[in-house]
Write a protein that holds these residues in place. Structure first.
Motif, short mmCIF file in Angstrom:
data_model
loop_
_atom_site.label_atom_id
_atom_site.label_comp_id
_atom_site.label_asym_id
_atom_site.label_seq_id
_atom_site.Cartn_x
_atom_site.Cartn_y
_atom_site.Cartn_z
N TYR A 4 0.83 -1.20 0.00
CA TYR A 4 0.00 0.00 0.00
C TYR A 4 0.87 1.26 0.00
O TYR A 4 1.96 1.27 0.57
CB TYR A 4 -0.89 0.05 1.25
N ASP A 31 1.13 -5.89 3.74
CA ASP A 31 0.50 -6.81 4.68
C ASP A 31 1.52 -7.47 5.60
O ASP A 31 1.20 -7.83 6.73
CB ASP A 31 -0.27 -7.90 3.91
N LEU A 86 -5.63 0.52 8.54
CA LEU A 86 -4.64 -0.55 8.48
C LEU A 86 -3.83 -0.61 9.76
O LEU A 86 -3.59 -1.68 10.33
CB LEU A 86 -3.73 -0.35 7.28
N THR A 107 -5.09 -7.15 5.61
CA THR A 107 -5.56 -6.53 4.38
C THR A 107 -6.74 -5.63 4.64
O THR A 107 -7.69 -6.01 5.33
CB THR A 107 -5.96 -7.62 3.36
N VAL A 108 -6.71 -4.40 4.10
CA VAL A 108 -7.84 -3.49 4.23
C VAL A 108 -8.80 -3.75 3.08
O VAL A 108 -8.41 -4.21 2.01
CB VAL A 108 -7.38 -2.01 4.21
#
Length: 242
Positions: A4, A31, A86, A107-108
């Protein structure tokens, strides 16, 4: 597993006091730390730049150019709220049994699907930092003669170079600095990256990093002075999550 990257934030005096060459930074995370390190290696980030290794806020700070490279390499774009969510999951996981991540997925949720507008099919050089519209980079930069198209939007008059910035792609940027890498973005710096990424080349212009940063700063509304955050090893701060 997912990598991310969040929005660019201008840290202004905070970054300058720490001797950083850029005031604009984003946060790169993933992650798992292992996946993040592998991705960072692909971007050319040094392991020593890894931040907050001892707690749930582990990440790399990245410049706008590296952020663009991360998006091209497959990182998922999230906003500051997404980053906060997160970190909240990580914080909760560290207090539960099951190891470092508490056995939970970090994981979002994926954002709603968006309809993409057509973009140029011209490929961009893999080592070129792109602010928006990766596929149209070559079209825009070639049209500009591989020269920054800023004619004062950054706040500088460029009088010595005929009213236009003379920075050229691959040109000399100063002793000890890497060659200049032009970015592609709208003339209006208030247009967000996710919108710029789908704009056709005709609506974009070539920028050097210095002019782009100046234009973005000029476009920001005047604000009163904020209390200075406490000094830390990273630009990322817990206050950003509130």
């Amino acid at each position: 597993m997912t990598v991310y990257v969040d929005e660019i934030t201008d840290y202004g005096d905070v970054a300058r006091r720490r001797g950083l060459r850029s005031t604009q930074w984003a946060h790169l995370t993933a992650d798992t730390p292992e996946e993040l390190h592998a991705f960072a290696d692909r971007l050319g980030l040094k392991r020593e730049w890894f931040q907050n290794a001892g707690n749930y806020r582990w990440h790399y700070d990245v410049t706008p150019a590296k952020r663009a490279a991360a998006l091209r390499a497959g990182a998922r774009e999230i906003d500051r709220r997404g980053l906060a969510d997160l970190m909240a999951v990580r914080r909760a996981a560290t207090s539960t049994p099951g190891g470092r991540n508490g056995g939970q997925s970090l994981t979002v949720p994926a954002p709603p699907a968006q309809t993409s507008l057509p973009v140029s099919t011209e490929p961009a050089p893999p080592d070129s930092p792109i602010f928006g519209n990766a596929n149209g980079w070559a079209v825009v930069v070639d049209r500009a003669g591989r020269r920054c198209e800023c004619s004062g939007q950054c706040g500088g008059a460029h009088r010595k170079t005929g009213g236009r910035c003379d920075a050229t792609h691959g040109g000399y940027a100063g002793k000890g600095c890497p060659p200049i890498r032009l970015e592609v973005a709208p003339e209006d710096p208030s247009i967000p990256e996710h919108t710029a990424a789908h704009m056709p080349p005709a609506q974009l212009m070539a920028w050097c990093g210095k002019c782009r940063a100046g234009a973005v700063n000029r476009a920001k509304p005047a604000r009163g002075k904020k209390a200075q955050p406490a000094q830390s090893d990273a630009l990322f701060d817990a206050a950003e999550l509130t």
